[in-house]
Design a protein around this motif. Sequence first.
Motif, short mmCIF file in Angstrom:
data_model
loop_
_atom_site.label_atom_id
_atom_site.label_comp_id
_atom_site.label_asym_id
_atom_site.label_seq_id
_atom_site.Cartn_x
_atom_site.Cartn_y
_atom_site.Cartn_z
N VAL A 44 36.04 45.94 46.56
CA VAL A 44 35.13 45.77 45.44
C VAL A 44 35.15 44.24 45.14
N SER A 65 28.92 43.41 39.74
CA SER A 65 30.15 43.73 40.87
C SER A 65 29.43 44.20 42.24
N ARG A 85 33.88 50.26 39.63
CA ARG A 85 34.95 49.70 38.86
C ARG A 85 35.78 48.88 39.91
N LYS A 86 37.05 48.56 39.20
CA LYS A 86 37.93 47.41 40.00
C LYS A 86 38.15 48.00 41.46
N TYR A 145 34.77 42.53 42.05
CA TYR A 145 34.61 42.76 40.62
C TYR A 145 34.36 41.54 39.74
#
Length: 134
Positions: free
Chosen positions: A67, A75, A105-106, A69
């Motif tokens: 990812v 992202s 998300r992260k 981010y």
Amino acid sequence: MNRLIPVVVLAATCGTGSWEVAAQTRPPIYEREVFTYPAFDRRDPFQRLHLDIRAGPRFGDLTLVGVLYTPQLGSVAILTDRTTGRRYRARERDIIGAARVVQIRKEEVDFVITSFGVSRRETLRVRREGGTGT
């Protein structure tokens, strides 16, 4: 002791008999039965279940590789199709096959998968080398 066995011989007559009548009749005509299916909002049961390769990868074949981010810029999730080796980059609201990216998300990405009119929510997590991440 020899016994005599009577033998009866039948003679077939030629002429207009049942053989000629059968030859003069036409073969039976078969009419094809036609079905219609009112689909409304349902899937047509006569269509193939197999999806075309151009429709994208199956969700079960996707692996979340990483990812990027950056919440300010948006992202990016990097996914790999295990069957073909092809990589995909996806942002929120992008569609890959039957899956739509909902949230990044992260270390995980949420998807909504729609198959045959039924939606479900799934989450993919980044797999770490040597780890047991799911």
